[in-house]
Write a protein that holds these residues in place. Structure first.
Motif, PDB file in Angstrom:
ATOM      1  N   ASN A 294      45.054  56.208  76.007  1.00 55.10           N
ATOM      2  CA  ASN A 294      44.278  57.401  76.332  1.00 55.10           C
ATOM      3  C   ASN A 294      44.175  57.593  77.843  1.00 55.10           C
ATOM      4  OD1 ASN A 294      42.643  59.676  75.687  1.00 55.10           O
ATOM      5  ND2 ASN A 294      40.827  58.463  76.175  1.00 55.10           N
TER       6      ASN A 294
ATOM      7  N   MET B 294      44.598  51.534  72.388  1.00 58.44           N
ATOM      8  CA  MET B 294      44.354  52.976  72.342  1.00 58.44           C
ATOM      9  C   MET B 294      43.595  53.453  73.583  1.00 58.44           C
ATOM     10  SD  MET B 294      45.892  54.258  69.766  1.00 58.44           S
ATOM     11  CE  MET B 294      47.172  53.128  70.268  1.00 58.44           C
ATOM     12  N   GLY B 295      42.692  52.616  74.086  1.00 60.74           N
ATOM     13  CA  GLY B 295      41.980  52.949  75.325  1.00 60.74           C
ATOM     14  C   GLY B 295      42.946  53.040  76.495  1.00 60.74           C
TER      15      GLY B 295
ATOM     16  N   GLU C 245      49.252  45.095  76.405  1.00 59.43           N
ATOM     17  CA  GLU C 245      48.338  45.241  75.265  1.00 59.43           C
ATOM     18  C   GLU C 245      49.101  45.182  73.947  1.00 59.43           C
ATOM     19  OE1 GLU C 245      45.152  44.964  75.022  1.00 59.43           O
ATOM     20  OE2 GLU C 245      44.942  44.818  77.190  1.00 59.43           O
TER      21      GLU C 245
ATOM     22  N   SER D 235      41.308  44.645  65.276  1.00 58.29           N
ATOM     23  CA  SER D 235      40.586  45.893  65.569  1.00 58.29           C
ATOM     24  C   SER D 235      40.283  46.010  67.057  1.00 58.29           C
ATOM     25  CB  SER D 235      39.283  45.954  64.779  1.00 58.29           C
ATOM     26  OG  SER D 235      39.534  45.933  63.410  1.00 58.29           O
ATOM     27  N   GLN D 236      39.836  44.909  67.646  1.00 58.29           N
ATOM     28  CA  GLN D 236      39.514  44.921  69.074  1.00 58.29           C
ATOM     29  C   GLN D 236      40.760  45.178  69.922  1.00 58.29           C
ATOM     30  OE1 GLN D 236      37.703  41.046  69.280  1.00 58.29           O
ATOM     31  NE2 GLN D 236      35.621  41.879  69.127  1.00 58.29           N
ATOM     32  N   ARG D 237      41.840  44.490  69.612  1.00 57.27           N
ATOM     33  CA  ARG D 237      43.079  44.657  70.376  1.00 57.27           C
ATOM     34  C   ARG D 237      43.641  46.071  70.220  1.00 57.27           C
ATOM     35  NH1 ARG D 237      44.099  42.257  74.848  1.00 57.27           N
ATOM     36  NH2 ARG D 237      43.336  40.182  74.663  1.00 57.27           N
ATOM     37  N   PHE D 238      43.572  46.612  69.004  1.00 54.17           N
ATOM     38  CA  PHE D 238      44.065  47.976  68.784  1.00 54.17           C
ATOM     39  C   PHE D 238      43.221  48.968  69.568  1.00 54.17           C
ATOM     40  CE2 PHE D 238      44.681  51.959  66.449  1.00 54.17           C
ATOM     41  CZ  PHE D 238      46.068  52.035  66.522  1.00 54.17           C
ATOM     42  N   ALA D 239      41.905  48.755  69.588  1.00 55.11           N
ATOM     43  CA  ALA D 239      41.019  49.632  70.364  1.00 55.11           C
ATOM     44  C   ALA D 239      41.368  49.562  71.854  1.00 55.11           C
ATOM     45  CB  ALA D 239      39.564  49.249  70.130  1.00 55.11           C
ATOM     46  N   MET D 240      41.674  48.363  72.339  1.00 58.53           N
ATOM     47  CA  MET D 240      42.048  48.218  73.747  1.00 58.53           C
ATOM     48  C   MET D 240      43.372  48.922  74.033  1.00 58.53           C
ATOM     49  SD  MET D 240      40.830  44.278  74.289  1.00 58.53           S
ATOM     50  CE  MET D 240      41.294  44.096  75.984  1.00 58.53           C
TER      51      MET D 240
END
Length: 151
Positions: free
Chosen positions: A111, A107-108, A130, A100-105
């Motif tokens: 973006n 996507m950040g 990433e 979850s953390q890696r996916f959020a990074m």
């Protein structure tokens, strides 16, 4: 240069940088200039690729098998680590959190990269980094799941 050739050269560069240029020279017996030619995208070096024995020596010391995984991806093959390779501590729950953390990074980064409508070379490199980190977490998760199904 072919798309495959560029892809392999980028992963060769990542491998050398992962190990460190000085260490890579020592491990392969090649000079900095020679190693640089293996991942150079200049037309004059388009047909130069790192020998397999050098790749094997570097990947034995790297944090990730960059070139091997690139070759596998180009051929539609999925890699799986050997059971003898130590798996990171934790279990499925910690893998899900890390995923979850890696996916959020990722996507950040995406973006931020797409904000102006164009993904620059540097932005693409950060996205690739990433994506590779996310892949490592998925491999750890796969190992944990395989371990649980064999007990």
């Amino acid at each position: 240069m072919s798309l495959h050739g560029r892809y392999l050269k980028k992963h060769t560069e990542a491998l050398v940088k992962d190990v460190g240029i000085e260490n890579a020279c020592e491990l392969t017996g090649k000079s900095k200039a020679t190693l640089g030619r293996y991942y150079s995208d200049n037309d004059e070096h388009a047909d130069r690729f790192m020998p397999v024995d050098a790749v094997a020596a570097l990947e034995a010391k790297s944090s990730y098998p960059h070139v091997t995984s690139a070759l596998a991806e180009l051929n539609g093959i999925m890699l799986s680590y050997d059971d003898k390779k130590p798996n990171k501590e934790g279990g499925i729950n910690s893998d899900v959190v890390a995923l979850s953390q890696r996916f959020a990074m990722l996507m950040g980064e995406y973006n931020q990269s797409i904000e102006d409508g164009i993904i620059s070379v540097n932005e693409a490199k950060r996205l690739l980094k990433e994506t590779t980190e996310l892949q490592k977490v998925l491999i750890d998760m796969k190992l944990h799941l395989e371990h649980e199904t064999t007990e």
